[in-house]
Design an enzyme around this catalytic site. Structure first.
Site, PDB file in Angstrom:
ATOM      1  N   ASP A 155     -10.370 -13.000   8.666  1.00 43.77           N
ATOM      2  CA  ASP A 155      -9.101 -12.874   9.372  1.00 43.77           C
ATOM      3  C   ASP A 155      -7.947 -12.882   8.364  1.00 43.77           C
ATOM      4  O   ASP A 155      -8.158 -13.027   7.157  1.00 43.77           O
ATOM      5  CB  ASP A 155      -8.981 -14.046  10.368  1.00 43.77           C
ATOM      6  CG  ASP A 155      -8.233 -13.651  11.622  1.00 43.77           C
ATOM      7  OD1 ASP A 155      -7.463 -12.667  11.572  1.00 43.77           O
ATOM      8  OD2 ASP A 155      -8.393 -14.336  12.641  1.00 43.77           O
ATOM      9  N   ASP A 213      -5.719  -8.293  20.111  1.00 46.22           N
ATOM     10  CA  ASP A 213      -6.793  -9.244  20.451  1.00 46.22           C
ATOM     11  C   ASP A 213      -7.146  -9.153  21.933  1.00 46.22           C
ATOM     12  O   ASP A 213      -6.268  -9.064  22.787  1.00 46.22           O
ATOM     13  CB  ASP A 213      -6.340 -10.691  20.212  1.00 46.22           C
ATOM     14  CG  ASP A 213      -6.412 -11.094  18.748  1.00 46.22           C
ATOM     15  OD1 ASP A 213      -6.666 -10.237  17.891  1.00 46.22           O
ATOM     16  OD2 ASP A 213      -6.188 -12.289  18.481  1.00 46.22           O
TER      17      ASP A 213
END
Ligand SMILES: *[C@@H]1O[C@H](CO)[C@@H](O)[C@H](O)[C@H]1NC(C)=O
Length: 405
Positions: A155, A213
């Site tokens: 990430d 997301d």
């Protein structure tokens, strides 16, 4: 479609990441969407991020048929770590939640023939404030190697201007391990709309997040689909064996989707040649969702060895409540395709469909046999200009395989 197909082949020859894994989209289970950063094992021992959760999921994947149809990777996400590195500077898992350590967990997962995924962040901290890998890239890759990890999601919550450089360094050290590790990169999503170097990401990563997301909501699922409708940087072109666009986890079996919406997410993710990562409590999933996730015809479309991501072929409005779209992707079996019709409209009355195979760009003059991929039923032979007559409820999808006559 022929044009798209040729571009993909040419691109593959030019050379993407060649680490021998993810030759079809990786499949498995990922913690994040359903279990988030639940670290409260005192009050919620069944659902907190812990070795027990991972082992429970591994047991379910083995016992309930998921492994048999191709789900292989079990991936931790953020919040598995201790808040501090150890005295040597190595990452360590939270001692209370992972009392036996990550190697033990990897061994357990491997004993079932499954594989373990783990999460790092390229910045100083992870998204939830755990230690980041900036300045520790080589050391952290070494930990993965010692533990026997098979997949790595990286990430970029606090990544700076040298973000991509960090991923390149990470990729170098991953390669040096000699261990085949699926490398899942988030930087296209972190960089956002101005990101355009898909050639670069396909050379570096096995899959990459680029859309927003996912959350447990149809609106969000549909927003991700719209990202692929827009196809802004023609990123579908960079999808292929070893390198995939990743529209994020499946929320099939969670709280929010209707049966039709679950078909739409699973069916369209199959069309997108997307990694299929379930994010659901497999200990507690309703039978209809489980059966969908185990549908071999849909999985076969997703896992087609050509790995060509579907393109949108047509789109029209159904009332003022949204669009109906038609999609196609070529399959390896000669002249065959998968087609999808997605009703994104929220209008109450089902959308009347009368698209023809010609509308999907198909050209075989003798026509095609169409089979519904969800229920396996034949719609019979169709000439090129013969309408496919369906009534498609709001947010539902028709998914079919078409084989030339
Ligand atoms: C390392 O990179 C080389 C060159 O691309 C490749 O042939 C090899 O398979 C890679 N090894 C691993 C473990 O990724």
């Amino acid at each position: 479609m022929v044009f798209v197909f040729l571009l993909v082949l040419l691109f593959d020859v030019v050379g993407c990441l060649d680490n021998g894994v993810a030759l079809t989209p990786p499949m498995g289970w990922m913690q994040w969407e359903r279990f988030r950063c639940n670290i409260d094992c005192k009050n919620d021992p069944e659902n907190c991020i812990s070795e027990k959760l991972v082992m429970d999921i591994a047991d379910r994947m083995e016992r309930d048929g998921y492994q048999d149809v191709g789900y292989t990777y079990i991936s931790l996400d953020d919040c598995w770590m201790s808040e501090e590195r150890d005295s040597d500077g190595s990452l360590q898992p939270d001692k209370d939640r992972f009392p036996h350590g990550i190697k033990y967990l990897a061994d357990y997962v491997h004993s079932k023939g499954l594989k373990l995924g783990i999460y790092l962040d390229m910045g100083l901290k992870t998204c939830k404030g755990y230690p980041g890998s900036k300045f520790y890239i080589q050391r952290d890759v070494q930990s993965l190697q010692e533990w026997g990890v098979d997949m790595l999601k990286v990430d970029c919550c606090s990544g700076g201007s040298d973000l991509i450089k960090g991923y390149e360094v990470m990729g170098f050290f991953l390669n040096q391990t000699g261990r085949p590790i699926v490398f899942s990169c988030s930087y296209p999503a972190c960089i956002g709309n101005q990101f355009s170097d898909y050639m670069g990401v396909a050379k570096l990563c096995n899959s990459w997040r680029n859309a927003i997301d996912i959350t447990d909501s149809w609106d969000r699922v549909y927003q991700v689909m719209q990202f692929y409708v827009l196809n802004t940087h023609n990123f579908a072109r960079y999808s292929g064996p070893g390198h995939w666009n990743d529209p994020d986890e499946l929320i099939v079996g969670d709280y929010s989707l209707s049966d039709g919406e679950e078909r739409s997410q699973f069916g369209m993710w199959a069309m997108f040649a997307a990694p299929l990562f379930m994010s659901v409590d497999l200990r507690n999933i309703k039978p209809s969702s489980r059966n969908l996730l185990l549908n071999k015809r849909v999985i076969a479309i997703n896992q087609d060895p050509l790995g060509i991501q579907a393109q949108i072929m047509w789109q029209h409005a159904w009332t003022d409540q949204g669009m109906v779209s038609g999609w196609a992707r070529p399959l390896v079996k000669k002249g065959s395709y998968a087609i999808a019709i997605l009703n994104g409209s929220s209008y109450g009355m089902p959308a009347p469909i009368n698209a023809t195979l010609q509308d999907f760009g198909l050209t075989n003059q003798d026509g095609y046999n169409i089979t519904d991929a969800f229920d396996g039923l034949s719609l019979g032979p169709h000439k090129l200009t013969q309408p496919i007559l369906l009534k498609l409820p709001a947010h539902d999808t028709f998914l079919g395989t078409v084989v030339p006559l």
